[in-house]
Scaffold this active site. Structure first.
Site, PDB file in Angstrom:
ATOM      1  CD  GLN A  42     -29.457  27.165 -69.164  1.00  0.00           C
ATOM      2  OE1 GLN A  42     -28.791  26.405 -68.477  1.00  0.00           O
ATOM      3  NE2 GLN A  42     -29.635  28.417 -68.859  1.00  0.00           N
ATOM      4  CG  HIS A  60     -20.847  22.201 -70.066  1.00  0.00           C
ATOM      5  ND1 HIS A  60     -21.500  22.163 -68.849  1.00  0.00           N
ATOM      6  CD2 HIS A  60     -20.834  23.512 -70.448  1.00  0.00           C
ATOM      7  CE1 HIS A  60     -21.875  23.389 -68.517  1.00  0.00           C
ATOM      8  NE2 HIS A  60     -21.481  24.226 -69.453  1.00  0.00           N
ATOM      9  CG  ASN A  72     -29.208  22.888 -66.514  1.00  0.00           C
ATOM     10  OD1 ASN A  72     -30.341  23.013 -66.063  1.00  0.00           O
ATOM     11  ND2 ASN A  72     -28.463  23.909 -66.817  1.00  0.00           N
ATOM     12  CG  ASP A  86     -17.873  35.142 -81.956  1.00  0.00           C
ATOM     13  OD1 ASP A  86     -17.498  33.954 -81.825  1.00  0.00           O
ATOM     14  OD2 ASP A  86     -19.038  35.450 -82.234  1.00  0.00           O
ATOM     15  CG  PHE A  87     -14.813  31.439 -78.033  1.00  0.00           C
ATOM     16  CD1 PHE A  87     -15.760  30.602 -78.565  1.00  0.00           C
ATOM     17  CD2 PHE A  87     -14.874  31.749 -76.673  1.00  0.00           C
ATOM     18  CE1 PHE A  87     -16.779  30.072 -77.787  1.00  0.00           C
ATOM     19  CE2 PHE A  87     -15.901  31.228 -75.875  1.00  0.00           C
ATOM     20  CZ  PHE A  87     -16.862  30.392 -76.439  1.00  0.00           C
TER      21      PHE A  87
END
Ligand code: SAM
Length: 345
Positions: free
Chosen positions: A306, A255, A302, A236-237
């Protein structure tokens, strides 16, 4: 699209009406893809009638005839009429990009756009008003876990991620000469599609794909290749350590997240890599004045529906990178959907 709507629209709004119909055009292509129209036409040695296509794909003849005619209208299919009977065939473009079998098939991208993105965009008006309520009613860090709870949804998402690099992977891998970086880690590298392009372009470098455990397991099960040029590592970064590397690739990662999370991640990379090490950001970059490209503007919306991120112009990325201490920021616009930004410690 970049030009202003012309004065002639005042007489009759041709362009506006075309934009209104944009969602119908998308859905015509998506539905034909999901029904298998392009696969059937590709396999067939001769053009097929609407009756034949309808019978093979278990649809109504009337519905299929209208769908095929619309596909001819937008020049995705061709038709010839003999003795009053229309026979439909595919174009080279449909065979290459819309049928399932070809190496350049965008079928997975279409399925995700149709089944996941299309319904999400129903929330656009609402999202614009209330930015605290995100997709699925979840904070962004939980969105991936929610998607990954169902293997079907995860595969659809991974299929979408994979498709983009069929088109843009080589341009991104070669946007800069990265041969000086011996170890490359693609953080959030998903199926490994972009990482394999990196391995192809830089055969003497080692390339690792780092992603969450369920993604790594699914990538190895469904997307791995014989004698794979990349290796996978799970983690998990945000909450864990990242493997050491000379170059970190972050494609469509920055992004997606709010700026404070991006800064936290980039700081971790800065602290982990040695002087001379670098980061390669891969994103759809806005023009500096934000007036285009339209694709990047739409991608930015988007991210609103999202996740909790945004698309940025080059100065947006440079400023984030400089805040952390990365320098020599170089930008390469590929002219395709995705661009590359390289910075070094
Ligand atoms: N880089 C890939 C590409 O451009 O095709 C995938 C981009 S996708 C938008 C984001 C990726 O980041 C997913 O594969 C997701 O599983 C991964 N990811 C999200 N949160 C992560 C985390 N905390 N640690 C590691 N990977 C993560």
């Amino acid at each position: 699209m970049a030009e202003h709507l012309s004065q002639s629209e005042l007489d009759y709004p041709f362009k506006l009406l075309e934009y209104f119909n944009g969602f119908r055009v998308s859905k015509v292509i998506f539905s034909a893809c999901e029904l298998g129209v392009f696969d059937l036409l590709l396999k067939s040695p001769e053009p097929l009638s609407a009756q034949h296509v309808a019978r093979e794909l278990s649809t109504s003849v009337d519905g299929m005839e209208r769908l095929l005619d619309a596909l001819v209208g937008i020049e995705v299919l061709e038709v010839e009429t003999t003795d009053g009977t229309a026979a439909y065939s595919s174009t080279d473009v449909a065979n290459l990009y819309l049928a399932k079998g070809s190496g350049k098939s965008l079928h997975d991208m279409i399925v995700y756009q149709s089944q996941t993105i299309y319904p999400l965009w129903n929330n656009l008006t609402w999202e614009g008003k209330n930015q605290n309520q995100k997709t699925f009613g979840l904070p962004p860090e939980d969105v991936f876990r929610a998607v990954y709870r169902s293997e079907e949804e995860m595969l659809k998402f991974m299929g979408l991620m994979n498709s983009s690099w069929i088109l843009d992977g080589h341009d991104i891998a070669t946007a800069f000469n990265l041969s000086c970086f011996q170890t490359i880690v693609d953080l959030g590298g998903c199926t490994g599609a972009l990482a394999r392009e990196m391995a192809k372009a830089y055969p003497s470098s080692s390339v690792t794909v780092f992603d969450l455990l369920p993604v790594v397991e699914t990538a190895q099960k469904h997307f791995s290749q014989e004698n794979d040029a990349v290796v996978f590592q799970s983690g998990d970064f945000f909450s864990g350590e990242v493997p050491p590397a000379d170059l970190y690739v972050l494609a469509r990662i920055i992004h997606a997240w709010p700026e404070e999370k991006c800064l936290m991640l980039l700081k971790k990379l800065y602290d982990t890599c040695k002087p001379g090490g670098g980061v390669l950001l891969v994103e759809a970059m806005l023009f500096e004045n934000r007036r285009g490209p339209v694709t990047a503007q739409l991608f930015s919306l988007n991210m609103l529906v999202q996740m909790e991120g945004r698309e940025r112009p080059p100065s947006g990325y440079t400023s984030i990178l400089n805040k952390i201490g990365f320098c020599n920021v170089q930008v390469c616009r590929t002219g395709k959907s995705y661009d590359a930004i390289l910075a070094v410690r």
